[in-house]
Design a protein around this motif. Sequence first.
Motif, PDB file in Angstrom:
ATOM      1  N   UNK A  12      22.096  32.397   5.067  1.00 20.75           N
ATOM      2  CA  UNK A  12      21.662  31.043   5.388  1.00 20.75           C
ATOM      3  C   UNK A  12      20.682  31.086   6.569  1.00 20.75           C
ATOM      4  N   UNK A  13      19.781  30.113   6.656  1.00 16.99           N
ATOM      5  CA  UNK A  13      18.791  30.086   7.747  1.00 16.99           C
ATOM      6  C   UNK A  13      19.420  29.555   9.048  1.00 16.99           C
ATOM      7  N   UNK A  14      20.133  30.426   9.742  1.00 16.94           N
ATOM      8  CA  UNK A  14      20.916  30.022  10.912  1.00 16.94           C
ATOM      9  C   UNK A  14      20.118  29.244  11.945  1.00 16.94           C
ATOM     10  N   UNK A  15      18.970  29.767  12.321  1.00 14.49           N
ATOM     11  CA  UNK A  15      18.168  29.105  13.360  1.00 14.49           C
ATOM     12  C   UNK A  15      17.756  27.702  12.936  1.00 14.49           C
ATOM     13  N   UNK A  16      17.348  27.566  11.687  1.00 13.04           N
ATOM     14  CA  UNK A  16      16.945  26.251  11.181  1.00 13.04           C
ATOM     15  C   UNK A  16      18.129  25.283  11.144  1.00 13.04           C
ATOM     16  N   UNK A  17      19.274  25.775  10.689  1.00  9.55           N
ATOM     17  CA  UNK A  17      20.467  24.937  10.604  1.00  9.55           C
ATOM     18  C   UNK A  17      20.897  24.487  11.999  1.00  9.55           C
ATOM     19  N   UNK A  18      20.937  25.421  12.945  1.00 11.40           N
ATOM     20  CA  UNK A  18      21.357  25.075  14.302  1.00 11.40           C
ATOM     21  C   UNK A  18      20.359  24.142  14.988  1.00 11.40           C
ATOM     22  N   UNK A  19      19.079  24.308  14.704  1.00 13.61           N
ATOM     23  CA  UNK A  19      18.069  23.402  15.249  1.00 13.61           C
ATOM     24  C   UNK A  19      18.259  21.984  14.722  1.00 13.61           C
ATOM     25  N   UNK A  20      18.489  21.885  13.421  1.00 11.17           N
ATOM     26  CA  UNK A  20      18.737  20.570  12.815  1.00 11.17           C
ATOM     27  C   UNK A  20      20.028  19.967  13.362  1.00 11.17           C
ATOM     28  N   UNK A  21      21.050  20.795  13.519  1.00  5.21           N
ATOM     29  CA  UNK A  21      22.314  20.327  14.068  1.00  5.21           C
ATOM     30  C   UNK A  21      22.114  19.767  15.477  1.00  5.21           C
ATOM     31  N   UNK A  22      21.383  20.478  16.307  1.00 10.92           N
ATOM     32  CA  UNK A  22      21.117  19.997  17.671  1.00 10.92           C
ATOM     33  C   UNK A  22      20.436  18.638  17.651  1.00 10.92           C
ATOM     34  N   UNK A  23      19.467  18.474  16.769  1.00  9.28           N
ATOM     35  CA  UNK A  23      18.763  17.190  16.655  1.00  9.28           C
ATOM     36  C   UNK A  23      19.714  16.066  16.251  1.00  9.28           C
ATOM     37  N   UNK A  67      22.992  15.965  16.643  1.00 15.13           N
ATOM     38  CA  UNK A  67      23.961  15.697  17.703  1.00 15.13           C
ATOM     39  C   UNK A  67      23.329  14.901  18.850  1.00 15.13           C
ATOM     40  N   UNK A  68      22.084  15.214  19.171  1.00 11.56           N
ATOM     41  CA  UNK A  68      21.387  14.454  20.216  1.00 11.56           C
ATOM     42  C   UNK A  68      21.225  12.994  19.822  1.00 11.56           C
TER      43      UNK A  68
END
Length: 83
Positions: free
Chosen positions: A2-13, A15-16
Motif C-alpha cells: 500500500x502507498x503508506x506515505x500517501x495514505x498517512x498524508x491523506x490521514x493527516x489532512x 484529522x486536521x
Amino acid sequence: MIPRDRVLGKLDSLLKANNYTEAKRLLTYWLNEAEYTGDNNGVLLMQNELMGLCRKLGEKDEALQYANKALEQVSKMNISNNV
C-alpha cells in the motif's frame, strides 16, 4: 504494497479537518487492501492507526480489537522482540 506515505498524508489532512468518519473509512479501506495483497507491514500500520483513532473517538472496544489484532500481526511477523 500500500502507498503508506500517501495514505498517512491523506490521514493527516483528514484529522486536521476533524473529519474522523472519512479518516476511519480511509484506514479501513487500506487495511483491507494490505490484507488482500499480503502487505504485512501495511496491515500493522493500518491496525495501529485505527487503534489510535478509535481510542481518540472513545470507541474503546473497537480500539482494543485493533490493538489485539496488531499484537497478533507482530507475532505473525516474528518481530515481537523489536521496539
